[in-house]
Design a protein around this motif. Structure first.
Motif, PDB file in Angstrom:
ATOM      1  N   ARG A 153      37.635  28.779  38.555  1.00  0.00           N
ATOM      2  CA  ARG A 153      37.263  27.377  38.335  1.00  0.00           C
ATOM      3  C   ARG A 153      36.993  26.802  39.714  1.00  0.00           C
ATOM      4  NH1 ARG A 153      37.497  29.908  34.350  1.00  0.00           N
ATOM      5  NH2 ARG A 153      38.789  29.563  32.526  1.00  0.00           N
ATOM      6  N   LEU A 154      35.729  26.866  40.119  1.00  0.00           N
ATOM      7  CA  LEU A 154      35.422  26.583  41.512  1.00  0.00           C
ATOM      8  C   LEU A 154      33.981  26.131  41.651  1.00  0.00           C
ATOM      9  CD1 LEU A 154      36.754  27.023  44.387  1.00  0.00           C
ATOM     10  CD2 LEU A 154      35.660  29.249  44.385  1.00  0.00           C
ATOM     11  N   LEU A 155      33.763  25.128  42.473  1.00  0.00           N
ATOM     12  CA  LEU A 155      32.425  24.679  42.847  1.00  0.00           C
ATOM     13  C   LEU A 155      31.551  24.381  41.627  1.00  0.00           C
ATOM     14  CD1 LEU A 155      31.855  27.237  45.754  1.00  0.00           C
ATOM     15  CD2 LEU A 155      32.559  24.842  45.952  1.00  0.00           C
ATOM     16  N   GLY A 156      32.163  23.799  40.607  1.00  0.00           N
ATOM     17  CA  GLY A 156      31.433  23.411  39.409  1.00  0.00           C
ATOM     18  C   GLY A 156      31.191  24.541  38.431  1.00  0.00           C
ATOM     19  N   LEU A 157      31.778  25.711  38.697  1.00  0.00           N
ATOM     20  CA  LEU A 157      31.607  26.858  37.803  1.00  0.00           C
ATOM     21  C   LEU A 157      32.903  27.142  37.059  1.00  0.00           C
ATOM     22  CD1 LEU A 157      29.529  29.218  40.110  1.00  0.00           C
ATOM     23  CD2 LEU A 157      28.704  27.769  38.256  1.00  0.00           C
ATOM     24  N   ASP A 158      32.752  27.628  35.846  1.00  0.00           N
ATOM     25  CA  ASP A 158      33.875  27.949  34.968  1.00  0.00           C
ATOM     26  C   ASP A 158      33.641  29.363  34.446  1.00  0.00           C
ATOM     27  OD1 ASP A 158      36.033  27.793  33.280  1.00  0.00           O
ATOM     28  OD2 ASP A 158      35.107  26.396  31.872  1.00  0.00           O
ATOM     29  N   LEU A 159      34.165  30.367  35.190  1.00  0.00           N
ATOM     30  CA  LEU A 159      33.901  31.771  34.891  1.00  0.00           C
ATOM     31  C   LEU A 159      35.203  32.518  34.656  1.00  0.00           C
ATOM     32  CD1 LEU A 159      31.305  32.377  37.755  1.00  0.00           C
ATOM     33  CD2 LEU A 159      30.803  31.912  35.352  1.00  0.00           C
ATOM     34  N   ASP A 160      35.107  33.657  33.987  1.00  0.00           N
ATOM     35  CA  ASP A 160      36.274  34.481  33.707  1.00  0.00           C
ATOM     36  C   ASP A 160      35.981  35.943  34.008  1.00  0.00           C
ATOM     37  OD1 ASP A 160      38.086  32.500  32.647  1.00  0.00           O
ATOM     38  OD2 ASP A 160      36.818  32.441  30.857  1.00  0.00           O
ATOM     39  N   ILE A 161      36.790  36.518  34.900  1.00  0.00           N
ATOM     40  CA  ILE A 161      36.787  37.960  35.129  1.00  0.00           C
ATOM     41  C   ILE A 161      37.734  38.547  34.084  1.00  0.00           C
ATOM     42  CG2 ILE A 161      37.310  39.799  36.785  1.00  0.00           C
ATOM     43  CD1 ILE A 161      36.807  37.716  39.022  1.00  0.00           C
ATOM     44  N   ASP A 162      37.445  39.721  33.580  1.00  0.00           N
ATOM     45  CA  ASP A 162      38.191  40.260  32.447  1.00  0.00           C
ATOM     46  C   ASP A 162      39.704  40.288  32.638  1.00  0.00           C
ATOM     47  OD1 ASP A 162      36.045  40.706  30.647  1.00  0.00           O
ATOM     48  OD2 ASP A 162      35.482  42.487  31.772  1.00  0.00           O
ATOM     49  N   LEU A 163      40.170  40.836  33.763  1.00  0.00           N
ATOM     50  CA  LEU A 163      41.607  41.007  33.952  1.00  0.00           C
ATOM     51  C   LEU A 163      42.033  40.715  35.382  1.00  0.00           C
ATOM     52  CD1 LEU A 163      41.861  44.467  32.144  1.00  0.00           C
ATOM     53  CD2 LEU A 163      42.795  42.305  31.265  1.00  0.00           C
ATOM     54  N   GLY A 164      43.227  40.198  35.524  1.00  0.00           N
ATOM     55  CA  GLY A 164      43.887  40.074  36.818  1.00  0.00           C
ATOM     56  C   GLY A 164      45.177  40.869  36.730  1.00  0.00           C
ATOM     57  N   ALA A 165      45.534  41.576  37.800  1.00  0.00           N
ATOM     58  CA  ALA A 165      46.743  42.402  37.764  1.00  0.00           C
ATOM     59  C   ALA A 165      47.381  42.450  39.146  1.00  0.00           C
ATOM     60  CB  ALA A 165      46.406  43.815  37.288  1.00  0.00           C
ATOM     61  N   GLU A 166      48.679  42.772  39.151  1.00  0.00           N
ATOM     62  CA  GLU A 166      49.437  42.896  40.386  1.00  0.00           C
ATOM     63  C   GLU A 166      50.394  44.067  40.274  1.00  0.00           C
ATOM     64  OE1 GLU A 166      51.557  39.244  41.053  1.00  0.00           O
ATOM     65  OE2 GLU A 166      49.718  38.100  41.372  1.00  0.00           O
ATOM     66  N   ARG A 167      50.752  44.606  41.440  1.00  0.00           N
ATOM     67  CA  ARG A 167      51.843  45.575  41.496  1.00  0.00           C
ATOM     68  C   ARG A 167      52.500  45.459  42.853  1.00  0.00           C
ATOM     69  NH1 ARG A 167      49.135  51.613  41.953  1.00  0.00           N
ATOM     70  NH2 ARG A 167      48.054  51.219  43.899  1.00  0.00           N
ATOM     71  N   VAL A 168      53.784  45.722  42.866  1.00  0.00           N
ATOM     72  CA  VAL A 168      54.562  45.626  44.097  1.00  0.00           C
ATOM     73  C   VAL A 168      54.523  46.973  44.790  1.00  0.00           C
ATOM     74  CG1 VAL A 168      56.852  45.243  45.077  1.00  0.00           C
ATOM     75  CG2 VAL A 168      56.058  43.832  43.164  1.00  0.00           C
ATOM     76  N   ILE A 169      54.158  46.928  46.052  1.00  0.00           N
ATOM     77  CA  ILE A 169      54.199  48.110  46.907  1.00  0.00           C
ATOM     78  C   ILE A 169      55.477  47.954  47.720  1.00  0.00           C
ATOM     79  CG2 ILE A 169      53.013  49.446  48.687  1.00  0.00           C
ATOM     80  CD1 ILE A 169      51.151  49.192  46.413  1.00  0.00           C
ATOM     81  N   ALA A 170      56.481  48.716  47.400  1.00  0.00           N
ATOM     82  CA  ALA A 170      57.781  48.572  48.056  1.00  0.00           C
ATOM     83  C   ALA A 170      57.794  49.304  49.385  1.00  0.00           C
ATOM     84  CB  ALA A 170      58.880  49.109  47.157  1.00  0.00           C
ATOM     85  N   ALA A 171      58.263  48.584  50.384  1.00  0.00           N
ATOM     86  CA  ALA A 171      58.479  49.188  51.696  1.00  0.00           C
ATOM     87  C   ALA A 171      59.954  49.609  51.762  1.00  0.00           C
ATOM     88  CB  ALA A 171      58.145  48.193  52.798  1.00  0.00           C
TER      89      ALA A 171
END
Length: 141
Positions: free
Chosen positions: A29-47
């Motif tokens: 939701r940016l600069l007058g646009l309303d778009l959707d990318i299929d998926l957002g994901a995260e994972r923890v990289i443990a140090a």
């Protein structure tokens, strides 16, 4: 917008690979646009130390490439990917965008030198999923 035919398969494959789905879809939701990318994901990289844990964040646009014309699908995918990446860079610079491609399509079409050149020059990151085993097979940056 309708979900791609492989949307749920890619979602499941990402989860099986250790990713937590944070957005379905990932909104821009940016600069007058309303778009959707299929998926957002995260994972923890443990140090070694907990305070040094790092969260890796991605967004994934799923494409089936099932129409009669691969090149038409490819043109559309490259344009959509480019638009999403440019806007996502403004919204969340630490999230990496990937284009999810079925292994059968990748094996037949993405080894063509012209397709490889376009992917390289357009800086397209790929996640290749196996539609038979419903798993992630390969990541290409």
């Amino acid at each position: 917008m309708a979900k791609d035919v492989f949307h749920d398969m890619v979602r499941l494959a990402l989860q099986q690979a250790g990713w937590t789905i944070t957005h379905d879809p990932y909104p821009i939701r940016l600069l007058g646009l309303d778009l959707d990318i299929d998926l957002g994901a995260e994972r923890v990289i443990a140090a070694e130390k907990t305070e040094n844990d790092h969260v890796e964040k991605i967004a994934v646009e799923v494409k089936s490439f099932l129409s009669v014309s691969f090149m038409r699908d490819f043109h559309n995918a490259v344009g959509q990917y480019t638009n999403y990446r440019l806007l996502m860079d403004e919204q969340e610079q630490d999230r990496v965008l990937f284009l999810a491609v079925p292994k059968s399509v990748y094996d037949r079409r993405f080894h063509v030198p012209g397709v490889q050149l376009i992917c390289e020059r357009a800086n397209i990151h790929l996640v290749i999923f196996n539609e038979n085993t419903q798993t992630i097979e390969q990541w290409e940056k």
